[in-house]
Scaffold this motif. Sequence first.
Motif, PDB file in Angstrom:
ATOM      1  N   SER A  35      -3.420  12.049   5.215  1.00 39.13           N
ATOM      2  CA  SER A  35      -2.080  12.277   5.766  1.00 39.13           C
ATOM      3  C   SER A  35      -1.045  11.390   5.073  1.00 39.13           C
ATOM      4  O   SER A  35      -0.235  10.720   5.717  1.00 39.13           O
ATOM      5  CB  SER A  35      -2.077  12.009   7.280  1.00 39.13           C
ATOM      6  OG  SER A  35      -3.013  12.828   7.938  1.00 39.13           O
ATOM      7  N   LEU A  36      -1.078  11.414   3.766  1.00 43.06           N
ATOM      8  CA  LEU A  36      -0.163  10.554   3.005  1.00 43.06           C
ATOM      9  C   LEU A  36       1.286  10.956   3.224  1.00 43.06           C
ATOM     10  O   LEU A  36       1.611  12.141   3.356  1.00 43.06           O
ATOM     11  CB  LEU A  36      -0.521  10.602   1.529  1.00 43.06           C
ATOM     12  CG  LEU A  36      -1.732   9.735   1.157  1.00 43.06           C
ATOM     13  CD1 LEU A  36      -2.298  10.169  -0.187  1.00 43.06           C
ATOM     14  CD2 LEU A  36      -1.326   8.270   1.105  1.00 43.06           C
ATOM     15  N   GLU A  37       2.132   9.952   3.251  1.00 42.99           N
ATOM     16  CA  GLU A  37       3.560  10.128   3.464  1.00 42.99           C
ATOM     17  C   GLU A  37       4.315   9.649   2.230  1.00 42.99           C
ATOM     18  O   GLU A  37       3.819   8.793   1.500  1.00 42.99           O
ATOM     19  CB  GLU A  37       3.999   9.325   4.687  1.00 42.99           C
ATOM     20  CG  GLU A  37       3.260   9.701   5.966  1.00 42.99           C
ATOM     21  CD  GLU A  37       3.533   8.719   7.088  1.00 42.99           C
ATOM     22  OE1 GLU A  37       3.991   7.588   6.813  1.00 42.99           O
ATOM     23  OE2 GLU A  37       3.274   9.094   8.262  1.00 42.99           O
ATOM     24  N   PRO A  38       5.518  10.181   1.977  1.00 39.25           N
ATOM     25  CA  PRO A  38       6.301   9.712   0.812  1.00 39.25           C
ATOM     26  C   PRO A  38       6.508   8.198   0.820  1.00 39.25           C
ATOM     27  O   PRO A  38       6.590   7.582  -0.257  1.00 39.25           O
ATOM     28  CB  PRO A  38       7.624  10.463   0.977  1.00 39.25           C
ATOM     29  CG  PRO A  38       7.243  11.720   1.686  1.00 39.25           C
ATOM     30  CD  PRO A  38       6.158  11.316   2.655  1.00 39.25           C
ATOM     31  N   GLU A  39       6.551   7.597   2.017  1.00 39.42           N
ATOM     32  CA  GLU A  39       6.703   6.144   2.113  1.00 39.42           C
ATOM     33  C   GLU A  39       5.489   5.400   1.578  1.00 39.42           C
ATOM     34  O   GLU A  39       5.536   4.191   1.377  1.00 39.42           O
ATOM     35  CB  GLU A  39       6.942   5.730   3.569  1.00 39.42           C
ATOM     36  CG  GLU A  39       8.261   6.217   4.164  1.00 39.42           C
ATOM     37  CD  GLU A  39       8.271   7.694   4.506  1.00 39.42           C
ATOM     38  OE1 GLU A  39       9.361   8.266   4.635  1.00 39.42           O
ATOM     39  OE2 GLU A  39       7.164   8.291   4.629  1.00 39.42           O
ATOM     40  N   GLY A  40       4.412   6.118   1.348  1.00 36.51           N
ATOM     41  CA  GLY A  40       3.206   5.517   0.787  1.00 36.51           C
ATOM     42  C   GLY A  40       3.231   5.398  -0.724  1.00 36.51           C
ATOM     43  O   GLY A  40       2.273   4.892  -1.318  1.00 36.51           O
ATOM     44  N   THR A  41       4.297   5.858  -1.354  1.00 34.64           N
ATOM     45  CA  THR A  41       4.431   5.722  -2.802  1.00 34.64           C
ATOM     46  C   THR A  41       4.549   4.252  -3.172  1.00 34.64           C
ATOM     47  O   THR A  41       5.457   3.556  -2.722  1.00 34.64           O
ATOM     48  CB  THR A  41       5.670   6.485  -3.296  1.00 34.64           C
ATOM     49  OG1 THR A  41       5.479   7.882  -3.068  1.00 34.64           O
ATOM     50  CG2 THR A  41       5.908   6.230  -4.774  1.00 34.64           C
ATOM     51  N   ALA A  42       3.587   3.796  -3.973  1.00 40.38           N
ATOM     52  CA  ALA A  42       3.528   2.371  -4.316  1.00 40.38           C
ATOM     53  C   ALA A  42       2.412   2.154  -5.323  1.00 40.38           C
ATOM     54  O   ALA A  42       1.607   3.054  -5.581  1.00 40.38           O
ATOM     55  CB  ALA A  42       3.251   1.536  -3.058  1.00 40.38           C
ATOM     56  N   VAL A  43       2.390   0.950  -5.859  1.00 39.60           N
ATOM     57  CA  VAL A  43       1.227   0.510  -6.627  1.00 39.60           C
ATOM     58  C   VAL A  43       0.259  -0.134  -5.632  1.00 39.60           C
ATOM     59  O   VAL A  43       0.665  -0.999  -4.848  1.00 39.60           O
ATOM     60  CB  VAL A  43       1.614  -0.488  -7.729  1.00 39.60           C
ATOM     61  CG1 VAL A  43       0.361  -0.977  -8.463  1.00 39.60           C
ATOM     62  CG2 VAL A  43       2.591   0.154  -8.707  1.00 39.60           C
ATOM     63  N   TYR A  44      -0.971   0.311  -5.655  1.00 36.01           N
ATOM     64  CA  TYR A  44      -1.990  -0.185  -4.734  1.00 36.01           C
ATOM     65  C   TYR A  44      -2.899  -1.172  -5.460  1.00 36.01           C
ATOM     66  O   TYR A  44      -3.395  -0.875  -6.547  1.00 36.01           O
ATOM     67  CB  TYR A  44      -2.802   0.972  -4.167  1.00 36.01           C
ATOM     68  CG  TYR A  44      -2.050   1.740  -3.108  1.00 36.01           C
ATOM     69  CD1 TYR A  44      -0.970   2.550  -3.452  1.00 36.01           C
ATOM     70  CD2 TYR A  44      -2.397   1.641  -1.768  1.00 36.01           C
ATOM     71  CE1 TYR A  44      -0.258   3.238  -2.481  1.00 36.01           C
ATOM     72  CE2 TYR A  44      -1.691   2.336  -0.790  1.00 36.01           C
ATOM     73  CZ  TYR A  44      -0.619   3.129  -1.161  1.00 36.01           C
ATOM     74  OH  TYR A  44       0.083   3.811  -0.201  1.00 36.01           O
ATOM     75  N   TYR A  45      -3.104  -2.318  -4.827  1.00 33.77           N
ATOM     76  CA  TYR A  45      -3.909  -3.386  -5.407  1.00 33.77           C
ATOM     77  C   TYR A  45      -5.098  -3.716  -4.511  1.00 33.77           C
ATOM     78  O   TYR A  45      -4.954  -3.763  -3.284  1.00 33.77           O
ATOM     79  CB  TYR A  45      -3.079  -4.660  -5.554  1.00 33.77           C
ATOM     80  CG  TYR A  45      -1.861  -4.549  -6.425  1.00 33.77           C
ATOM     81  CD1 TYR A  45      -0.635  -4.170  -5.891  1.00 33.77           C
ATOM     82  CD2 TYR A  45      -1.929  -4.844  -7.787  1.00 33.77           C
ATOM     83  CE1 TYR A  45       0.489  -4.074  -6.686  1.00 33.77           C
ATOM     84  CE2 TYR A  45      -0.805  -4.758  -8.587  1.00 33.77           C
ATOM     85  CZ  TYR A  45       0.399  -4.374  -8.032  1.00 33.77           C
ATOM     86  OH  TYR A  45       1.513  -4.287  -8.823  1.00 33.77           O
ATOM     87  N   CYS A  46      -6.235  -3.991  -5.117  1.00 37.30           N
ATOM     88  CA  CYS A  46      -7.318  -4.577  -4.346  1.00 37.30           C
ATOM     89  C   CYS A  46      -7.373  -6.068  -4.678  1.00 37.30           C
ATOM     90  O   CYS A  46      -6.903  -6.508  -5.736  1.00 37.30           O
ATOM     91  CB  CYS A  46      -8.663  -3.920  -4.637  1.00 37.30           C
ATOM     92  SG  CYS A  46      -9.331  -4.187  -6.289  1.00 37.30           S
ATOM     93  N   ALA A  47      -7.921  -6.829  -3.753  1.00 38.14           N
ATOM     94  CA  ALA A  47      -7.961  -8.279  -3.917  1.00 38.14           C
ATOM     95  C   ALA A  47      -9.177  -8.842  -3.199  1.00 38.14           C
ATOM     96  O   ALA A  47      -9.649  -8.280  -2.202  1.00 38.14           O
ATOM     97  CB  ALA A  47      -6.688  -8.899  -3.355  1.00 38.14           C
ATOM     98  N   ARG A  48      -9.646  -9.976  -3.702  1.00 39.17           N
ATOM     99  CA  ARG A  48     -10.785 -10.656  -3.106  1.00 39.17           C
ATOM    100  C   ARG A  48     -10.320 -11.816  -2.253  1.00 39.17           C
ATOM    101  O   ARG A  48      -9.409 -12.558  -2.639  1.00 39.17           O
ATOM    102  CB  ARG A  48     -11.721 -11.188  -4.202  1.00 39.17           C
ATOM    103  CG  ARG A  48     -13.060 -11.678  -3.688  1.00 39.17           C
ATOM    104  CD  ARG A  48     -13.827 -12.407  -4.764  1.00 39.17           C
ATOM    105  NE  ARG A  48     -13.377 -13.782  -4.922  1.00 39.17           N
ATOM    106  CZ  ARG A  48     -14.030 -14.707  -5.626  1.00 39.17           C
ATOM    107  NH1 ARG A  48     -15.173 -14.375  -6.231  1.00 39.17           N
ATOM    108  NH2 ARG A  48     -13.554 -15.932  -5.738  1.00 39.17           N
ATOM    109  N   ARG A  49     -10.970 -11.967  -1.115  1.00 39.75           N
ATOM    110  CA  ARG A  49     -10.619 -13.066  -0.221  1.00 39.75           C
ATOM    111  C   ARG A  49     -11.813 -14.008  -0.104  1.00 39.75           C
ATOM    112  O   ARG A  49     -12.921 -13.584   0.169  1.00 39.75           O
ATOM    113  CB  ARG A  49     -10.243 -12.531   1.162  1.00 39.75           C
ATOM    114  CG  ARG A  49      -9.760 -13.624   2.085  1.00 39.75           C
ATOM    115  CD  ARG A  49      -9.437 -13.117   3.469  1.00 39.75           C
ATOM    116  NE  ARG A  49      -9.129 -14.224   4.343  1.00 39.75           N
ATOM    117  CZ  ARG A  49      -7.892 -14.510   4.782  1.00 39.75           C
ATOM    118  NH1 ARG A  49      -6.872 -13.730   4.455  1.00 39.75           N
ATOM    119  NH2 ARG A  49      -7.682 -15.548   5.554  1.00 39.75           N
ATOM    120  N   GLY A  50     -11.515 -15.292  -0.278  1.00 40.07           N
ATOM    121  CA  GLY A  50     -12.586 -16.287  -0.274  1.00 40.07           C
ATOM    122  C   GLY A  50     -12.901 -16.876   1.075  1.00 40.07           C
ATOM    123  O   GLY A  50     -13.886 -17.611   1.217  1.00 40.07           O
ATOM    124  N   THR A  51     -12.094 -16.574   2.100  1.00 39.53           N
ATOM    125  CA  THR A  51     -12.304 -17.173   3.412  1.00 39.53           C
ATOM    126  C   THR A  51     -12.363 -16.087   4.480  1.00 39.53           C
ATOM    127  O   THR A  51     -11.849 -14.991   4.295  1.00 39.53           O
ATOM    128  CB  THR A  51     -11.181 -18.154   3.772  1.00 39.53           C
ATOM    129  OG1 THR A  51      -9.927 -17.448   3.730  1.00 39.53           O
ATOM    130  CG2 THR A  51     -11.125 -19.304   2.782  1.00 39.53           C
TER     131      THR A  51
END
Length: 127
Positions: A85-101
């Motif tokens: 159900s993607l919306e136009p407001e979802g237009t973006a660069v998507y990043y994944c990231a690692r969390r150490g805690t």
Amino acid sequence: QVQLVESGGGLVQAGGSLRLSCAASGRTFSTYAMGWFRQAPGKEREFVAYISWSGIRTYYGDSVKGRFTISRDNAKNTVYLQMNSLEPEGTAVYYCARRGTNCFGLGCSILSEYDYWGQGTQVTVSS
């Protein structure tokens, strides 16, 4: 050195779906929590989703709850983001990231607690 590589972005019509993947290098992937963030042009980077190292705990940003699902396959060193159900407001660069805690709830949305980031993948949602 940890490397995170996102893929799966693209152009989709509003109401459509995409599945993003984030492949991680290294042997310790299964011991770290992971997150997805997004950044639209001219806006700050926004928390999207978090998953614990085991996959048992997940949290979502308010704007994507009920539509996005984060998951992981530790055997493949990969974390996923299923976006429906993607919306136009979802237009973006998507990043994944690692969390150490470890974290709980809103604490999982703090950008500075994530130590490695991918280069991002563009998602464009047309109206």
